[in-house]
Design a protein around this motif. Structure first.
Motif, short mmCIF file in Angstrom:
data_model
loop_
_atom_site.label_atom_id
_atom_site.label_comp_id
_atom_site.label_asym_id
_atom_site.label_seq_id
_atom_site.Cartn_x
_atom_site.Cartn_y
_atom_site.Cartn_z
N GLY A 1 0.81 -1.21 0.00
CA GLY A 1 0.00 0.00 0.00
C GLY A 1 0.84 1.26 0.00
N LEU A 2 1.93 1.24 0.76
CA LEU A 2 2.84 2.39 0.80
C LEU A 2 3.40 2.67 -0.60
CD1 LEU A 2 4.61 4.50 2.29
CD2 LEU A 2 6.22 2.63 2.75
N TRP A 3 3.83 1.63 -1.29
CA TRP A 3 4.36 1.81 -2.65
C TRP A 3 3.31 2.40 -3.59
CZ3 TRP A 3 6.58 -3.80 -3.30
CH2 TRP A 3 7.70 -3.95 -2.48
N GLU A 4 2.07 1.88 -3.49
CA GLU A 4 1.01 2.37 -4.37
C GLU A 4 0.66 3.82 -4.04
OE1 GLU A 4 0.01 0.80 -7.13
OE2 GLU A 4 1.49 -0.72 -6.55
N LEU A 5 0.70 4.17 -2.76
CA LEU A 5 0.46 5.55 -2.37
C LEU A 5 1.55 6.46 -2.94
CD1 LEU A 5 -1.32 7.46 -0.70
CD2 LEU A 5 0.07 6.86 1.30
N GLY A 6 2.79 6.02 -2.88
CA GLY A 6 3.88 6.79 -3.46
C GLY A 6 3.74 6.96 -4.96
N LYS A 7 3.32 5.91 -5.64
CA LYS A 7 3.10 5.99 -7.09
C LYS A 7 1.94 6.93 -7.40
CE LYS A 7 4.89 1.35 -7.84
NZ LYS A 7 4.51 -0.05 -8.15
N ASP A 8 0.89 6.87 -6.60
CA ASP A 8 -0.26 7.75 -6.79
C ASP A 8 0.14 9.21 -6.67
OD1 ASP A 8 -3.31 8.31 -6.79
OD2 ASP A 8 -2.59 9.29 -4.95
N ARG A 9 0.95 9.55 -5.69
CA ARG A 9 1.36 10.94 -5.48
C ARG A 9 2.58 11.30 -6.32
NH1 ARG A 9 -1.69 14.43 -5.09
NH2 ARG A 9 -2.74 12.84 -6.28
N ARG A 10 3.04 10.34 -7.12
CA ARG A 10 4.16 10.55 -8.06
C ARG A 10 5.41 11.08 -7.35
NH1 ARG A 10 -1.04 10.71 -9.70
NH2 ARG A 10 -1.45 10.35 -11.90
N ILE A 11 5.73 10.48 -6.20
CA ILE A 11 6.93 10.90 -5.49
C ILE A 11 8.16 10.57 -6.34
CG2 ILE A 11 5.84 10.63 -3.22
CD1 ILE A 11 7.53 8.06 -2.84
#
Length: 149
Positions: A34-44
């Motif tokens: 989930g952390l990875w997907e959240l990072g991808k969503d926010r385009r970090i």
């Protein structure tokens, strides 16, 4: 989050057998998806470089904090409020997972007590809530707009 299925199943098996450290370990792996997907969503930046899977949680969390703070620059609206609430709730859970569980499960310490049944069951509920909340807007490979509309 199909990538988390294996670890969620293993966590459930470990919980059923009273293997709390193992359950916590697998729950943290599921939360990491989930952390990875959240990072991808926010385009970090770490996600843009396709390096997110090989970074420490602290580095990912720092980049997420920076991107989530940018929501404050959006025009005032109900959409801004929804996004602010959505991302900050998720960020709060991730910080709690990292500081309260992941670091302690991943390292052996002589003075560290083993996790109890109640705590591990509560962690399971937190991971479930985190992934379900995340899934209301994000899934593997499907993300929100940088600025919600």
């Amino acid at each position: 989050f199909p990538a988390a299925r294996f670890d969620l199943k293993e966590a459930g098996s470990a919980l059923a057998c009273g293997l709390n450290t193992a359950a916590g370990f697998h729950l943290m792996r599921a939360a990491e998806v989930g952390l990875w997907e959240l990072g991808k969503d926010r385009r970090i930046p770490l996600a843009q470089k396709d390096a997110i899977e090989f970074r420490q949680w602290g580095a990912i969390i720092t980049e997420l904090e920076t991107e989530i703070q940018k929501i404050q620059q959006w025009p005032n609206s109900t959409i801004k409020e929804e996004a602010h609430k959505f991302y900050n709730r998720l960020l709060q859970e991730i910080r709690a997972f990292n500081d309260g569980w992941r670091r302690h499960i991943a390292h052996v310490r002589k003075s560290q007590p083993l996790p109890g049944d109640d705590d591990t069951l509560a962690l399971s509920g937190h991971v479930e809530r985190f992934l379900k909340t995340l899934a209301t807007r994000i899934s593997e490979g499907h993300y929100t707009d940088v600025v919600w509309k």
